[in-house]
Write a protein that holds these residues in place. Structure first.
Motif, PDB file in Angstrom:
ATOM      1  N   THR A 141       1.079  -1.587   0.123  1.00  0.00           N
ATOM      2  CA  THR A 141       0.173   0.264   0.280  1.00  0.00           C
ATOM      3  C   THR A 141       0.922   0.818  -0.010  1.00  0.00           C
ATOM      4  N   LEU A 142       1.927   1.458   1.012  1.00  0.00           N
ATOM      5  CA  LEU A 142       3.001   2.779   0.920  1.00  0.00           C
ATOM      6  C   LEU A 142       3.291   2.432  -0.754  1.00  0.00           C
ATOM      7  N   ILE A 143       4.045   1.635  -0.976  1.00  0.00           N
ATOM      8  CA  ILE A 143       4.436   1.669  -2.241  1.00  0.00           C
ATOM      9  C   ILE A 143       3.532   2.596  -3.913  1.00  0.00           C
ATOM     10  N   ILE A 144       2.296   1.451  -3.642  1.00  0.00           N
ATOM     11  CA  ILE A 144       1.961   1.984  -4.214  1.00  0.00           C
ATOM     12  C   ILE A 144       0.862   3.875  -4.328  1.00  0.00           C
ATOM     13  N   GLY A 145       0.160   4.435  -2.675  1.00  0.00           N
ATOM     14  CA  GLY A 145       0.396   5.424  -3.099  1.00  0.00           C
ATOM     15  C   GLY A 145       1.059   6.486  -2.948  1.00  0.00           C
ATOM     16  N   ILE A 146       2.666   6.171  -2.884  1.00  0.00           N
ATOM     17  CA  ILE A 146       3.914   7.257  -2.864  1.00  0.00           C
ATOM     18  C   ILE A 146       4.269   6.606  -5.003  1.00  0.00           C
ATOM     19  N   THR A 147       3.702   5.800  -5.352  1.00  0.00           N
ATOM     20  CA  THR A 147       3.973   5.622  -7.012  1.00  0.00           C
ATOM     21  C   THR A 147       2.593   6.676  -7.939  1.00  0.00           C
ATOM     22  N   GLY A 148       1.652   6.722  -6.449  1.00  0.00           N
ATOM     23  CA  GLY A 148       0.669   8.005  -7.002  1.00  0.00           C
ATOM     24  C   GLY A 148       0.550   8.996  -7.244  1.00  0.00           C
ATOM     25  N   LEU A 149       1.501   9.132  -5.778  1.00  0.00           N
ATOM     26  CA  LEU A 149       1.643  11.152  -6.293  1.00  0.00           C
ATOM     27  C   LEU A 149       2.761  11.276  -6.731  1.00  0.00           C
ATOM     28  N   ILE A 150       3.404  10.679  -7.287  1.00  0.00           N
ATOM     29  CA  ILE A 150       4.971  11.022  -8.051  1.00  0.00           C
ATOM     30  C   ILE A 150       4.230  10.888  -9.673  1.00  0.00           C
ATOM     31  N   ASN A 151       2.951  10.078 -10.236  1.00  0.00           N
ATOM     32  CA  ASN A 151       2.372  10.209 -11.186  1.00  0.00           C
ATOM     33  C   ASN A 151       2.068  11.551 -11.010  1.00  0.00           C
ATOM     34  N   MET A 152       1.139  11.997 -10.345  1.00  0.00           N
ATOM     35  CA  MET A 152       0.030  12.700 -10.225  1.00  0.00           C
ATOM     36  C   MET A 152       1.136  14.261 -10.571  1.00  0.00           C
ATOM     37  N   PHE A 153       1.959  14.568  -9.858  1.00  0.00           N
ATOM     38  CA  PHE A 153       3.023  15.290  -9.440  1.00  0.00           C
ATOM     39  C   PHE A 153       3.773  15.714 -11.763  1.00  0.00           C
ATOM     40  N   VAL A 154       3.780  14.076 -11.647  1.00  0.00           N
ATOM     41  CA  VAL A 154       4.324  14.423 -13.773  1.00  0.00           C
ATOM     42  C   VAL A 154       3.302  14.736 -14.031  1.00  0.00           C
ATOM     43  N   GLY A 155       1.619  14.009 -14.248  1.00  0.00           N
ATOM     44  CA  GLY A 155       0.828  14.210 -14.820  1.00  0.00           C
ATOM     45  C   GLY A 155       0.782  15.180 -15.237  1.00  0.00           C
ATOM     46  N   LEU A 156       0.777  15.863 -13.817  1.00  0.00           N
ATOM     47  CA  LEU A 156       0.413  18.212 -13.623  1.00  0.00           C
ATOM     48  C   LEU A 156       0.517  18.854 -14.638  1.00  0.00           C
TER      49      LEU A 156
END
Length: 328
Positions: free
Chosen positions: A113-128
């Protein structure tokens, strides 16, 4: 190196790193929901690679075989990305449906869960970031890649919530159910990308772009520009093309007509949307145009000025002078 190339390289590198992180989380936990997220990351890497090539190609200068440049390859890139996402969603649904019927145990969900949560946040910043650069540089490829990463962020968020729910309830089949739901969302995201790319390849009108052009012309109209009609826009990667008909006084000589048309071209290109190529056809005015013509010192006026006709997209796209529109 252009900012577009730097942005897509950043996206590609991040996608590779996050894909490895998500598969690590899957091998730790054995969770189908995490596998769903990891599988979409494979699509991110493939799509990012194709997007990089399409951006490289779209920046190449025009040649004899491509007189309008290579910009439309970006629409094709978005189409491929959408198809890949669509296929990934279908595969995810089938696999998860099987595991919904035949569930298997999962473990170490907290670490996953921690790994997926961190990757999700990184994707959000890169996507924006990609969406911002894509809008600034008028690149549909970067915008599509950014929206894809935001889709990945949403799916990661859903997976994280689902994994937390599984840990709280210990209901294992929720893992596969969540994966199926995420798969349907991924299919929908793929469909939207395909739909947008097909519209671009078929020169579907961009109404927002049309509104911008009309607004500039309306706010800066010159008296000799009696009306503008049959206005159309086409986008080719970072460039766009505008063609229209402009009604001018019939007694203008060729030099005067050229000057007015050049002023329209300069006006569009100086108002900051993007580099534009204009093809303008000059029409001579008719006596029926007099009542909305601003040429107050016209010596051949057949009728007094009555009212200005405000240029709107609905009016200027018609292949008719304004007085003909009034008859409809």
């Amino acid at each position: 190196m252009s900012i577009k190339k730097k942005a897509i390289i950043l996206s590609l590198v991040v996608s590779i790193v996050l894909m490895l992180a998500k598969f690590t989380a899957y091998f730790i936990t054995g969770s189908n929901a995490i596998l769903t997220d990891a599988a979409e990351s494979i699509v991110n890497v493939i799509a990012g690679s194709f997007a990089f090539y399409s951006i490289y190609l779209s920046t190449q200068p025009r040649d004899e075989n491509h007189p309008y440049g290579h910009g439309k390859v970006e629409f094709f890139s978005v189409f491929v990305e959408g198809i890949l996402i669509f296929i990934a969603g279908i595969i995810i649904i089938f696999k998860s449906s099987y595991n919904l019927i035949y569930p298997h145990a999962v473990g170490q969900l907290l670490q996953g869960t921690l790994i997926i949560g961190i990757t999700g946040l990184i994707n959000m910043f890169v996507g924006l970031y990609l969406i911002k650069v894509g809008k600034d540089e008028h690149s549909v490829t970067l915008q599509a890649d950014g929206r894809h990463l935001l889709t990945d962020t949403y799916t990661s968020g859903g997976v994280v919530l689902g994994l937390i729910l599984i840990q709280l309830t210990n209901i294992i089949w929720l893992d596969s159910l969540l994966s199926v739901l995420v798969g349907f969302y991924i299919i929908y995201a793929g469909y939207k990308l395909v739909r947008g790319s097909v519209g671009g390849l078929m020169d579907e009108s961009d109404f927002t772009l049309l509104e911008e052009v009309v607004e500039v012309l309306q706010n800066n109209r010159h008296n000799p520009w009696i009306d503008v009609h049959n206005l159309r826009t086409q986008q080719y990667g970072p460039e766009f093309h505008v063609d229209c008909h402009v009604t001018l006084p019939y007694y203008f000589d060729l030099n005067q007509v050229h000057r007015e048309i050049s002023q329209i071209d300069e006006l569009i290109n100086k108002n900051g949307f993007r580099k534009a190529e204009l093809f303008i056809h000059a029409d001579p005015c008719l006596p029926a145009c007099c009542h909305y013509c601003h040429m107050s010192e016209c010596k051949v006026r057949a009728e007094a000025f009555k009212q200005e006709i405000t240029w709107t997209p609905e009016i200027v796209i018609k292949n008719k002078k304004h007085f003909e529109n009034e008859l409809l």
